[in-house]
Write a protein that holds these residues in place. Sequence first.
Motif, PDB file in Angstrom:
ATOM      1  N   GLY A 155       0.819  -1.204   0.000  1.00 43.14           N
ATOM      2  CA  GLY A 155       0.000   0.000   0.000  1.00 43.14           C
ATOM      3  C   GLY A 155       0.853   1.254   0.000  1.00 43.14           C
ATOM      4  O   GLY A 155       1.891   1.301  -0.647  1.00 43.14           O
ATOM      5  N   THR A 156       0.425   2.230   0.758  1.00 43.13           N
ATOM      6  CA  THR A 156       1.180   3.484   0.843  1.00 43.13           C
ATOM      7  C   THR A 156       1.884   3.608   2.200  1.00 43.13           C
ATOM      8  O   THR A 156       2.215   4.702   2.630  1.00 43.13           O
ATOM      9  CB  THR A 156       0.242   4.688   0.623  1.00 43.13           C
ATOM     10  N   ASP A 157       2.138   2.493   2.827  1.00 38.23           N
ATOM     11  CA  ASP A 157       2.806   2.463   4.131  1.00 38.23           C
ATOM     12  C   ASP A 157       4.322   2.426   3.920  1.00 38.23           C
ATOM     13  O   ASP A 157       4.903   1.374   3.640  1.00 38.23           O
ATOM     14  CB  ASP A 157       2.344   1.238   4.913  1.00 38.23           C
ATOM     15  N   ALA A 158       4.951   3.575   4.061  1.00 45.25           N
ATOM     16  CA  ALA A 158       6.393   3.689   3.826  1.00 45.25           C
ATOM     17  C   ALA A 158       7.201   2.765   4.741  1.00 45.25           C
ATOM     18  O   ALA A 158       8.200   2.178   4.307  1.00 45.25           O
ATOM     19  CB  ALA A 158       6.846   5.140   4.002  1.00 45.25           C
ATOM     20  N   ALA A 159       6.780   2.619   5.983  1.00 46.69           N
ATOM     21  CA  ALA A 159       7.511   1.761   6.928  1.00 46.69           C
ATOM     22  C   ALA A 159       7.489   0.297   6.474  1.00 46.69           C
ATOM     23  O   ALA A 159       8.503  -0.399   6.553  1.00 46.69           O
ATOM     24  CB  ALA A 159       6.924   1.889   8.328  1.00 46.69           C
ATOM     25  N   LYS A 160       6.348  -0.167   5.965  1.00 49.10           N
ATOM     26  CA  LYS A 160       6.263  -1.546   5.473  1.00 49.10           C
ATOM     27  C   LYS A 160       7.141  -1.751   4.244  1.00 49.10           C
ATOM     28  O   LYS A 160       7.814  -2.775   4.113  1.00 49.10           O
ATOM     29  CB  LYS A 160       4.811  -1.914   5.148  1.00 49.10           C
ATOM     30  N   TRP A 161       7.120  -0.768   3.339  1.00 51.13           N
ATOM     31  CA  TRP A 161       7.973  -0.879   2.145  1.00 51.13           C
ATOM     32  C   TRP A 161       9.448  -0.903   2.555  1.00 51.13           C
ATOM     33  O   TRP A 161      10.226  -1.685   2.019  1.00 51.13           O
ATOM     34  CB  TRP A 161       7.708   0.281   1.178  1.00 51.13           C
ATOM     35  N   LYS A 162       9.802  -0.036   3.484  1.00 52.27           N
ATOM     36  CA  LYS A 162      11.192   0.038   3.936  1.00 52.27           C
ATOM     37  C   LYS A 162      11.613  -1.290   4.572  1.00 52.27           C
ATOM     38  O   LYS A 162      12.696  -1.794   4.287  1.00 52.27           O
ATOM     39  CB  LYS A 162      11.380   1.189   4.930  1.00 52.27           C
ATOM     40  N   ALA A 163      10.759  -1.877   5.381  1.00 57.56           N
ATOM     41  CA  ALA A 163      11.060  -3.167   6.004  1.00 57.56           C
ATOM     42  C   ALA A 163      11.220  -4.261   4.937  1.00 57.56           C
ATOM     43  O   ALA A 163      12.111  -5.123   5.046  1.00 57.56           O
ATOM     44  CB  ALA A 163       9.960  -3.549   6.987  1.00 57.56           C
TER      45      ALA A 163
END
Length: 167
Positions: A155-163
């Motif tokens: 989605g647009t969850d930067a923290a999830k993408w970063k992880a």
Amino acid sequence: KSGTVGGVQLPAGLKEAELRVKVACQEGLLAAACDATADELAKGLASDHAFTLQYVITLLGSIQSKKHADAIAKHVAGNDKTAVAALWALGKIGAGADVIKPALDRAHLVAATAAEALWRLGDSSGLPLLYKMLEGTNASIAQERLRAMTGKDCGTDAAKWKALLEK
């Protein structure tokens, strides 16, 4: 003979070259057809027509024509649509990091495509830009590029993408 695509007259040979690419792909002969086809397609890089340029650049990227990477790289400085096509093609080809990096400072779609192209070259320097875009009005652009890069969707969850990307 020349053809038309999207109502635009293509230079002689381009439509036939595209058909050769499609036939070669279907028959598993892509490697054998690439050089001659790419040379024929590359003639379209001299076009003044933006649509023709985008079309030719995309096809050359699709067949990963390293031979024409320098000619494609010249179009990164073009209008946004042509730049996006050139960046995408360079990412597919695996060349042009020195030309791609400055495009991170351009408009959102161009910058996001540059980040994706760098990622495909093994360079993660564009990721912070995509993370930042996820938090703003261009979140959908960043999300689309990240999905294209990974085949996943956080989605647009930067923290999830970063992880996901910085394991």
